[in-house]
Design a protein around this motif. Structure first.
Motif, short mmCIF file in Angstrom:
data_model
loop_
_atom_site.label_atom_id
_atom_site.label_comp_id
_atom_site.label_asym_id
_atom_site.label_seq_id
_atom_site.Cartn_x
_atom_site.Cartn_y
_atom_site.Cartn_z
N ILE A 176 0.86 -1.00 -0.16
CA ILE A 176 -0.18 -0.23 0.33
C ILE A 176 1.20 1.41 -0.16
N PHE A 194 3.88 -0.38 4.02
CA PHE A 194 3.50 0.70 4.01
C PHE A 194 4.68 1.22 4.25
N MET A 213 1.73 -3.57 9.55
CA MET A 213 2.14 -3.40 8.17
C MET A 213 4.21 -3.25 8.59
N VAL A 236 -6.59 0.16 4.12
CA VAL A 236 -5.76 -0.35 4.93
C VAL A 236 -6.95 -1.64 5.13
N ARG A 270 -2.67 -2.85 13.27
CA ARG A 270 -1.80 -4.13 11.47
C ARG A 270 -0.56 -3.95 12.36
#
Ligand code: 13P
Ligand code: SF4
Length: 306
Positions: free
Chosen positions: A109, A146, A164, A135, A162
């Motif tokens: 992302i 990310f 990430m 997300v 999360r």
């Protein structure tokens, strides 16, 4: 005698069937002549829909590039090619490609503040206005990278529970602000509510009553019953905020002893340069078709999820 830039720009906009898009961080006089004034998300959404023949993008380079990717057959111009973004520049494509190779099972992302080369390597793009939704569109256990804004990524990790993997990029304007600056401002404005953009550090964000994109910050101030606000983002936002809330006191959080606080890249856009774009078609964004085709996919995915 100096030209009446506003009059000339409006005339040329009609003649060329052109639109001017501007971000909230640009100069007040630039914001005032824009056909679309907004945050990164609103500007990308407008760029996707416009039927104009020409787009002049008063923002920074990645924004104009995004507009071009969405409009490969239109002329997209940027008033000054030096309008870069320090955050986008913290993520060089070769280094990011290596990072991605080290984590082959991860989806990517990317925050829209990145180059087209990074977008090509991404599964989906997000802005500060839709990051939580984007997300949230991935399964809880899906491994994610990310990039490039570490502050926004770690804010999302905390808020959404999360883990990430984060690229450690940052924006020089937001990154420099810290707790001590807020403590200083609070001495002057003890009753003010503190709100912040998520590109700020965690040590500052944890004091905020509200965190959001530039559009969200403007809406928050407008809809709040409170009267005084300390705002941690780029000072250009005050122009639109003050129009929306004439009866409130707004203070931009500044770094102590640093008078030139704003985003110098955004301020490179001025009326004279916008006029030159419209008149002579200077500073056109030119990109190769393959890059545009590949970078369009994650942008369109974001737009469809927004
Ligand atoms: P938004 O426009 O999403 O609020 O982001 C701010 C920014 O830094 C744009 O470069
Ligand atoms: Fe980039 Fe920061 Fe300027 Fe926004 S404020 S355009 S993130 S350098």
């Amino acid at each position: 005698m100096e030209k009446d830039w506003v009059k000339e720009i409006n005339k040329l906009k009609k003649e060329r069937k052109a639109v001017v898009l501007a971000h909230y961080y640009t100069l007040p006089e630039v914001q005032d002549i824009a056909d679309c004034l907004g945050d990164s998300l609103a500007l990308a959404q407008y760029a996707e829909k416009t039927d104009a023949d020409m787009i002049v993008f008063a923002g920074v380079h990645f924004m104009a590039e995004t507009a071009k990717i969405l409009n490969p057959d239109k002329k997209v111009l940027i008033p000054d090619f030096h309008s870069r973004c320090s955050l986008a520049d913290t993520c060089p494509a070769e280094d990011f490609a290596e990072f991605k190779r080290e984590h082959p099972d991860h989806k990517v992302i990317s925050y829209i503040n990145c180059s087209a080369a990074i977008k090509v390597m991404s599964d989906v793009i997000c802005t500060s206005g839709n990051a939580e939704k984007i997300v949230g569109s991935f399964g809880k256990d899906e491994p994610l990278i990310f990039a490039p804004d570490e502050n926004l990524g770690s804010y999302l990790n905390r808020k959404l529970g999360r883990e990430m993997l984060l690229w450690n990029g940052g924006c020089h304007v937001h990154f420099q602000l810290d707790e001590e600056d807020l403590m200083d401002a609070r001495k002057k404005y003890p009753d003010a509510v503190f709100i912040a953009h998520p590109e700020c550090r965690e040590s500052l964000l944890r004091h905020a009553s509200f965190i959001g994109s530039t559009t969200a910050l403007i809406k928050y101030v407008k809809n709040s019953n409170e009267k005084n606000f300390i705002i941690a983002t780029e000072e250009g936002i005050l122009h639109e905020m003050k129009k929306e809330v004439k009866d409130k006191e707004l203070f931009i959080l500044k770094k102590k002893n640093l008078p030139n606080y704003g985003c110098a890249y955004m301020k490179l856009n001025n009326l004279e340069k916008i006029y030159a774009c419209l008149k002579d078609g200077v500073n056109e964004i030119v990109m190769d078709k393959e890059t545009m085709d590949k970078a369009r996919k994650p942008i369109l995915k974001m737009l469809s999820l927004s």
